[in-house]
Design a protein around this motif. Structure first.
Motif, PDB file in Angstrom:
ATOM      1  N   UNK A 126       0.775  -1.254   0.087  1.00  0.00           N
ATOM      2  CA  UNK A 126       0.140  -0.055  -0.023  1.00  0.00           C
ATOM      3  C   UNK A 126       0.751   1.285   0.059  1.00  0.00           C
ATOM      4  N   UNK A 127       1.678   1.335   0.860  1.00  0.00           N
ATOM      5  CA  UNK A 127       2.939   2.388   0.982  1.00  0.00           C
ATOM      6  C   UNK A 127       3.385   2.782  -0.478  1.00  0.00           C
ATOM      7  N   UNK A 128       3.740   1.796  -1.189  1.00  0.00           N
ATOM      8  CA  UNK A 128       4.404   1.958  -2.584  1.00  0.00           C
ATOM      9  C   UNK A 128       3.503   2.484  -3.673  1.00  0.00           C
ATOM     10  N   UNK A 129       2.195   1.876  -3.399  1.00  0.00           N
ATOM     11  CA  UNK A 129       1.118   2.037  -4.291  1.00  0.00           C
ATOM     12  C   UNK A 129       0.512   3.776  -4.233  1.00  0.00           C
ATOM     13  N   UNK A 130       0.733   4.276  -3.096  1.00  0.00           N
ATOM     14  CA  UNK A 130      -0.040   5.480  -3.068  1.00  0.00           C
ATOM     15  C   UNK A 130       1.127   6.566  -3.162  1.00  0.00           C
ATOM     16  N   UNK A 131       2.575   6.282  -3.134  1.00  0.00           N
ATOM     17  CA  UNK A 131       3.671   7.185  -2.961  1.00  0.00           C
ATOM     18  C   UNK A 131       3.611   8.196  -4.215  1.00  0.00           C
ATOM     19  N   UNK A 132       3.148   7.894  -5.429  1.00  0.00           N
ATOM     20  CA  UNK A 132       3.055   8.946  -6.611  1.00  0.00           C
ATOM     21  C   UNK A 132       1.645   9.237  -6.934  1.00  0.00           C
ATOM     22  N   UNK A 133       0.881   8.909  -6.137  1.00  0.00           N
ATOM     23  CA  UNK A 133      -0.559   8.942  -6.682  1.00  0.00           C
ATOM     24  C   UNK A 133      -0.886  10.508  -6.580  1.00  0.00           C
ATOM     25  N   UNK A 134      -1.708  11.006  -7.753  1.00  0.00           N
ATOM     26  CA  UNK A 134      -2.388  12.181  -7.932  1.00  0.00           C
ATOM     27  C   UNK A 134      -3.643  12.314  -7.314  1.00  0.00           C
ATOM     28  N   UNK A 135      -4.262  11.099  -7.246  1.00  0.00           N
ATOM     29  CA  UNK A 135      -5.822  10.955  -6.564  1.00  0.00           C
ATOM     30  C   UNK A 135      -5.729   9.473  -6.127  1.00  0.00           C
ATOM     31  N   UNK A 136      -6.501   9.568  -4.985  1.00  0.00           N
ATOM     32  CA  UNK A 136      -6.578   7.915  -4.547  1.00  0.00           C
ATOM     33  C   UNK A 136      -8.159   7.549  -4.131  1.00  0.00           C
ATOM     34  N   UNK A 137      -8.381   6.613  -4.575  1.00  0.00           N
ATOM     35  CA  UNK A 137      -9.693   6.093  -4.079  1.00  0.00           C
ATOM     36  C   UNK A 137      -9.613   4.680  -3.680  1.00  0.00           C
ATOM     37  N   UNK A 138     -10.532   4.790  -2.189  1.00  0.00           N
ATOM     38  CA  UNK A 138     -10.463   3.735  -1.429  1.00  0.00           C
ATOM     39  C   UNK A 138     -11.809   2.930  -1.524  1.00  0.00           C
ATOM     40  N   UNK A 139     -11.748   1.557  -1.521  1.00  0.00           N
ATOM     41  CA  UNK A 139     -12.682   0.673  -1.550  1.00  0.00           C
ATOM     42  C   UNK A 139     -12.682  -0.839  -0.984  1.00  0.00           C
ATOM     43  N   UNK A 140     -12.130  -0.618   0.231  1.00  0.00           N
ATOM     44  CA  UNK A 140     -11.909  -1.884   1.021  1.00  0.00           C
ATOM     45  C   UNK A 140     -13.230  -2.266   2.012  1.00  0.00           C
ATOM     46  N   UNK A 141     -13.482  -3.340   2.171  1.00  0.00           N
ATOM     47  CA  UNK A 141     -14.742  -3.656   2.700  1.00  0.00           C
ATOM     48  C   UNK A 141     -15.255  -2.660   3.744  1.00  0.00           C
ATOM     49  N   UNK A 142     -16.848  -2.720   4.024  1.00  0.00           N
ATOM     50  CA  UNK A 142     -17.495  -1.527   4.643  1.00  0.00           C
ATOM     51  C   UNK A 142     -17.300  -1.748   6.078  1.00  0.00           C
TER      52      UNK A 142
END
Ligand SMILES: NC(=O)c1ccc[n+]([C@@H]2O[C@H](COP(=O)([O-])OP(=O)(O)OC[C@H]3O[C@@H](n4cnc5c(N)ncnc54)[C@H](O)[C@@H]3O)[C@@H](O)[C@H]2O)c1
Length: 319
Positions: A74-90
Motif C-alpha cells: 500500500x505504501x508504494x502504491x500511493x507514493x506517487x498518486x495524484x488522486x486516491x480512491x479507497x474501496x475496502x470492505x465496509x
C-alpha cells in the motif's frame, strides 16, 4: 483530462474494479492495490469484459487497458498518486486503518476519497495523523463504469478546496458529482433507496405482492418517470397547471396517515427465504453475467436518451 495522471485504487472488489474501468477508459494510469492474490486476475478480467461498453460510451485519447499496474504494498502504491480512491470492505476499523496508512504515505496534497456507503467521513478521517483535511467520501453507484452519480461528502476536518478539487476530477471522468451539504448516514440516494426497499420488504412480508410484482410496480410505473425527473419534479407535474402548489393541497394531508411503515420488518428466516426465492425465480435460467450485460446496454441507451430529452437533467449546470 486535467493535470492529474496517476490514480491509485485501493481495494479491487465490485466497486474498486468499476472505478478502475472508468479511470482507464478516461485515459488515466491506474495503480491498484489489494492483498488478495487473485485480485489482479479478477480485475483484468472485469475490465476486459466491460471494455466494449466503454468503447460505446467513448474512450478518451490514450485510453488503454494496459495502463493498469498492481502494487500490493500500500505504501508504494500511493507514493506517487495524484488522486486516491479507497474501496475496502465496509468495516469502520478497517477503513480507519487503511485511510490512516494511505495518509501516511501519499503526497501531502493528494485527495484521498472513500467509496463508503454508510460510514461518515468524520469517523473515517479520525485516525489520520498527517493531512485529514484532504480526506472525503466519494460515494459511487454500481456499475461505477456506467453510473454517473458520485456523492461528495466532507467530514469535520475536510477543507472545501479538496471537495472542489474532487468535484473537478469526477466531472472530468464523465460523472455527475453531487455535493452533500451535511454528512448523514447513507448520504442521499441510498437513504432514498433504503426507504423503498424497506417498504418493499413489508409488502412481501405481508403477502401483498411477490418480489417480481414489487419490481414490476417500479419498472412500469415510477421508475420510468424517475429516470427523467426524480421524485419532486414527478409530483410537481402530478399537480396539473398549478404544479406542486396544488399537489400539496390535495395530498399533503395524507402525509399524516402515513401510508408507509417507516421501520423495517424483522428480517426473519422466512422473509429472507421469500425474498431470495423470489429473486431467483425472477431471474430463472439467466446467469448474473448475462443480466449485467443486459443492464449495461440498457444504462448506456438510457443515458443517451436522458441527454437527448433533458441535457444536464435540470441541474442548472451545477453538477
Ligand atoms: N457494492 C455496492 O453496490 C457499493 C456501492 C457503492 C459503494 N460501495 C462501497 O464500496 C466499498 C467496497 O465495496 P465492494 O462491494 O466493492 O466490496 P468487495 O467485498 O467486493 O471488495 C472489497 C475489496 O477490498 C479488498 N481488501 C480487503 N482488505 C484490504 C486492504 N487492507 N487493503 C486493500 N484492499 C483490501 C478485498 O480483497 C476486496 O477485493 C465499501 O465501502 C462499500 O460500502 C459499495
Amino acid at each position: 483530462m486535467n493535470n492529474m495522471k496517476n490514480i491509485t485504487v485501493v481495494g479491487t472488489g465490485v466497486i474498486g474494479n468499476g472505478w478502475i474501468t472508468r479511470l482507464l477508459a478516461n485515459g488515466y494510469n491506474v495503480t491498484a492495490s489489494d492483498p488478495d492474490e487473485k485480485a489482479e486476475a479478477r480485475t483484468r478480467d472485469t475490465v476486459s469484459r466491460a471494455w466494449e461498453k466503454m468503447e460505446k460510451m467513448g474512450l478518451a485519447k490514450g485510453a488503454s487497458q494496459d495502463n493498469l499496474s498492481f502494487e500490493p504494498d500500500l505504501a508504494k502504491a500511493v507514493a506517487n498518486a495524484d488522486f486516491i480512491q479507497e474501496n475496502v470492505p465496509e468495516r469502520e476499523a478497517l477503513k480507519q486503518t487503511v485511510i490512516a496508512e494511505i495518509d501516511k504515505h501519499a503526497p501531502e496534497e493528494t485527495v484521498i476519497a472513500s467509496s463508503t456507503s454508510g460510514i461518515l467521513p468524520t469517523v473515517i478521517q479520525e485516525k489520520c495523523t498527517r493531512h485529514p483535511e484532504r480526506m472525503l467520501v466519494a460515494h459511487p453507484f454500481n456499475p461505477v463504469y456506467l453510473m454517473p452519480l458520485v456523492e461528495l461528502v466532507g467530514g469535520e476536518k475536510t477543507e472545501s478546496k479538496y471537495i472542489e478539487r474532487a468535484r473537478n476530477f469526477y466531472g472530468g471522468i464523465q460523472m455527475k458529482p453531487l455535493i452533500v451539504r451535511n454528512e448523514i448516514e447513507g448520504h442521499i440516494a441510498d437513504r432514498l433507496m433504503e426507504a423503498i426497499w424497506r417498504e418493499g420488504l413489508h409488502i412481501v412480508n405481508d403477502g401483498v405482492a411477490t418480489t417480481e410484482e414489487v419490481d414490476a410496480s417500479i419498472i412500469y410505473g415510477p421508475g420510468l418517470r424517475w429516470a427523467l425527473m426524480g421524485p419532486f419534479m414527478t409530483l410537481h407535474m402530478g399537480g396539473g397547471p398549478e404544479g406542486m402548489r396544488h399537489l400539496l393541497k390535495q395530498f399533503g394531508p395524507a402525509l399524516k396517515l402515513p401510508w408507509t411503515k417507516l421501520e423495517a420488518p424483522e428480517l426473519t428466516d422466512e422473509l429472507a427465504e421469500k425474498v431470495i426465492e423470489g429473486c431467483e425465480a425472477q431471474t430463472g435460467d439467466i446467469k448474473m453475467d448475462q443480466l449485467e450485460e443486459r443492464r449495461d446496454d440498457f444504462l448506456i441507451e438510457l443515458q443517451q436518451l436522458l441527454e437527448k430529452y433533458w441535457p444536464g437533467a435540470n441541474l442548472n449546470g451545477q453538477l
